[in-house]
Motif scaffolding. Structure first.
Motif, PDB file in Angstrom:
ATOM      1  N   SER A 132      -5.865   1.449   4.040  1.00 11.70           N
ATOM      2  CA  SER A 132      -5.073   0.290   3.615  1.00 11.70           C
ATOM      3  C   SER A 132      -5.738  -1.008   4.059  1.00 11.70           C
ATOM      4  CB  SER A 132      -3.652   0.381   4.186  1.00 11.70           C
ATOM      5  OG  SER A 132      -3.693   0.413   5.598  1.00 11.70           O
TER       6      SER A 132
ATOM      7  N   ALA B   6       0.837  -1.198   0.000  1.00  8.98           N
ATOM      8  CA  ALA B   6       0.000   0.000   0.000  1.00  8.98           C
ATOM      9  C   ALA B   6       0.871   1.248   0.000  1.00  8.98           C
ATOM     10  CB  ALA B   6      -0.918   0.002   1.216  1.00  8.98           C
TER      11      ALA B   6
ATOM     12  N   GLN C 259      -2.732  -3.485  -0.331  1.00  7.97           N
ATOM     13  CA  GLN C 259      -3.989  -3.289  -1.044  1.00  7.97           C
ATOM     14  C   GLN C 259      -4.227  -4.510  -1.913  1.00  7.97           C
ATOM     15  OE1 GLN C 259      -5.895  -1.120  -0.157  1.00  7.97           O
ATOM     16  NE2 GLN C 259      -4.856   0.789   0.358  1.00  7.97           N
TER      17      GLN C 259
END
Length: 714
Positions: A478, A471, A507
């Motif tokens: 996140s 992320a 992610q």
């Protein structure tokens, strides 16, 4: 002169006679031919001679070029005006369009619904993306006066007055009344135009089945182009009228398939007002701006007309070129969320920020860009042989002058990690496991599709694609999974519960249906199944009436199982590998201690949260980086607790270290160094780093003790 670029002569002449309320016999007498000759022209069995065409133009009170090109109607016929639907004969009343109540007056919602519709109508033959452009335009002074004249405001004013007088009894009436007062009291009007290009346009007849009638004439009708279409309820178009404080939308469409021999400048307006009484006559609600249809009773019903360049310009409906698509102009656009923004958030020190409403159009611009980047980042991302499906931009003007330059929405800015993951999938550069920063890991997750009609068994297994990557700060929240299908609009956003301690922020993207690839097994069937599992907002997958009717009342369990398998795959990908043989790992585990209670547990007194798991590393700056998990007892209200980190020494009191950072991860909040736990949470996780400036000795030589103390930890 025999140029014939427009509609066939016969149908065109027949309509002009109706518009002019002239019979075939009257035309024959005027141009000095027989009635049979006129009939032959209209049926297409013959065409008039050049000298006769000149006399026809004179009879219709138009110029010769209009008769030759036949790309517009003559101006000799019935004038453009407003038609208001009469009240129902049985006395029934609609106090607003129920479909509009499904959505808030929110430009973020508008962007999601209109962009989804444009994606659904994209022309796929050329492989190019659909281009969607949002233009905010504030009118004041003479520009506002000229626009009101163009929309025939004097004809509309009595209807708005009637609605305002009954505003106290009607929600729609109150919104409209506020919109009218805002326009006159502040001397301003905000227009929001939504243009799409490389789209089908509003094709079809004014009344019969087709895209035009579905959008302009009907409610709750969805005519979509394919299985990957996002919409299915016919509700999305209502956001256009819901975003207008005046309930008014003007439309200019360039058609991909000719209608009446033409494609450009098909114009109409639709007004959504509640039931009202004006000058003793009752009106049902909606009204249309158009040319009276000579085939309707009394030539009252308004239909679309082929406007000239001057007209579309006065209505702020001019399009860029002749590429197919549609322009929707929302008159009196308003956005409740933008109006509620703090002036500090909206560049209040800027010289162009005034108290006359400029703040809210700047905020509307910003919110449009954010919404497009949040919901359509995947549709705007390409790679390998996959081209983007969408290009989107936002521009803001005031009285024709640019206030904010056109801003093209860039998915790598709004969703850098997710767009990187999708691009890696398209480029074929994914890996099996994350070992370095910036990599994208891929797993397939099974979606077991049920048989339709309530039958037991599985139709087949569709391998959905899961992508996981590191992320970045610009991604927003996140440790989330964004799920999407064929049109690549984000449908579902969900966190991953029960993550292992100490995982790096990530992610994830789940590609299902045709988003996973058209050649993937059962991609079309998965597309249809998941589309049926979406509510009107298209923001999740779960139980819906359509899913129950077409499959079974337990079909949503297949989606729940998909979610479980996705979460398990994510955890497996992001979990740190165990380092059983690592000397460094052994030292760190030995260096961190959790105080344990000895003896039997007390039977009295309130149950307190307890530390249940720890993970620690030494950072690049020599600080201790600690992630801790807390087991929470079942209790109505838990006391606040303070995490205290101490140096473990052989004798004497343990020196206390300060926190350089202390943040909540899950199930709790951090308030001035104190943990406050969420109601009904069973576990909580927090993360902290010690302040190196307070370390009495080098970190590698220390051992730590972490305690949870009641209250402020004194």
């Amino acid at each position: 002169m025999t140029v014939e670029t427009g509609e066939d002569f016969g149908p065109w002449l027949s309509r002009q006679l109706k518009l002019a309320r002239m019979t075939q016999t009257q035309l024959a007498e005027t141009v000095d031919v027989t009635r049979a000759a006129v009939s032959a022209w209209i049926t297409g069995r013959a065409t008039p001679r050049p000298e006769t065409i000149e006399r026809i133009a004179q009879a219709l009170n138009t110029d010769l070029a209009t008769v030759h090109t036949r790309t517009t109607d003559t101006l000799a016929g019935l004038p453009v005006g407003w038609y208001h639907r009469p009240g129902h004969a049985d006395g029934g009343r609609e106090l607003g369009n129920a479909a509009a109540f499904a959505f808030d007056a929110d430009v973020g919602v508008l962007a999601r619904e209109t962009c989804q519709n444009s994606l659904d109508e994209r022309l796929t033959e050329n492989g190019r993306p659909v281009r969607v452009r949002y233009t905010l335009h504030e009118l004041t002074g003479g520009h506002l006066d000229a626009f009101r004249q163009a929309i025939l405001w004097d004809e509309l004013h009595p209807h708005y007055t009637a609605v305002s007088e009954s505003a106290a009894q009607q929600k729609v009436g109150r919104v409209v009344d506020a919109g009218v007062r805002d326009m006159f009291e502040k001397g301003r009007l905000v227009l929001l135009r939504v243009d799409d290009y490389n789209a089908s346009g509003l094709t079809g007849d004014d009344y019969d089945d087709g895209k035009f009638a579905a959008v302009v004439r009907r409610q709750l009708e969805s005519l979509k182009s394919g299985r990957t279409a996002g919409g299915s309820y016919g509700l999305g178009k209502a956001t256009l009228w819901a975003t207008s404080a005046l309930g008014l939308v003007l439309i200019n469409s360039t058609l991909s398939v000719p209608h009446e021999g033409r494609t450009e400048h098909r114009v109409i307006g639709r007004l959504e007002l509640p039931w009202r009484s004006v000058k003793g006559r009752q009106y049902a609600g909606p009204a249309w701006l158009g040319r009276p249809d000579p085939d309707s009773q009394g030539a009252e019903v308004a239909r679309s007309w082929w406007a000239d360049e001057e007209t579309v310009d006065r209505l702020y409906l001019t399009r860029d070129g002749d590429e197919p698509g549609t322009s929707f102009l929302i008159v009196g656009a308003h956005d409740v969320a933008s109006l509620e923004q703090s002036p500090v958030d909206l560049d209040a020190d800027d010289e162009d920020v005034r108290d006359d409403g400029t703040r809210d159009i700047r905020a509307m611009h910003r919110r449009l860009v954010e919404a497009l980047g949040r919901d359509f980042w995947a549709a705007m991302t390409g790679g390998g042989s996959r081209l983007p499906l969408l290009e989107a931009s936002v521009e803001t003007r005031r009285n024709g002058e640019v206030l904010i330059e056109e801003e093209k929405v860039d998915p790598t800015v709004h969703q850098p990690s997710r767009s990187r993951a999708l691009r890696a999938f398209y480029d074929g550069t994914t890996v099996d496991r994350l070992t370095e920063s910036g990599q994208v890991a891929l797993r397939t997750v099974p979606l077991r599709l049920p048989l339709s009609g309530g039958r037991r068994g599985t139709l087949g297994t569709h391998p959905a694609v899961l992508l996981v990557t590191d992320a970045e700060d610009a991604d927003g929240i996140s440790n989330q999974v964004h799920s999407l299908r064929g049109n690549r609009m984000t449908i579902k956003k969900s966190g991953v519960a029960g993550l292992p301690l100490g995982v790096n922020a990530f992610q994830a993207v789940l590609l299902a249906g045709q988003a996973a690839g058209e050649a993937v097994p059962f991609s079309e069937e998965a597309e249809e199944f998941l589309r049926a599992a979406e509510p009107p907002e298209h923001d999740r997958w779960g139980q819906t009436e359509e899913l129950t009717l077409r499959w079974s009342h337990t079909a949503h369990h297949r989606i729940a199982r998909l979610t479980t398998d996705v979460n398990a795959a994510v955890k497996e990908l992001v979990a740190r590998p165990k380092r059983s043989g690592s000397q460094e790992g052994t030292k760190l585990r030995k260096a961190l201690t959790v105080p344990r209670k000895t003896g039997s547990r007390r039977n009295s007194g309130p149950a307190l949260p307890e530390l249940d798991g720890l993970d620690a590393t030494i950072g690049a700056g020599g600080e201790w980086q600690i992630t801790a998990e807390v087991k929470l007892p079942r209790a109505g209200e838990l006391p606040a607790m303070t995490p205290v980190v101490l140096l473990d020494v052989r004798s004497g009191s343990r020196p206390k270290l300060d926190w350089a950072e202390l943040v909540a991860v899950d199930g709790c909040e951090v308030d001035d160094g104190v943990l406050r736990f969420m109601p009904r949470a069973r576990r909580a996780v927090f993360r902290g780093s010690t302040d190196v400036a307070g370390h009495p000795v080098r970190t590698a030589l220390t051992r730590l003790v972490l305690e949870l103390r009641v209250g402020k930890g004194e």
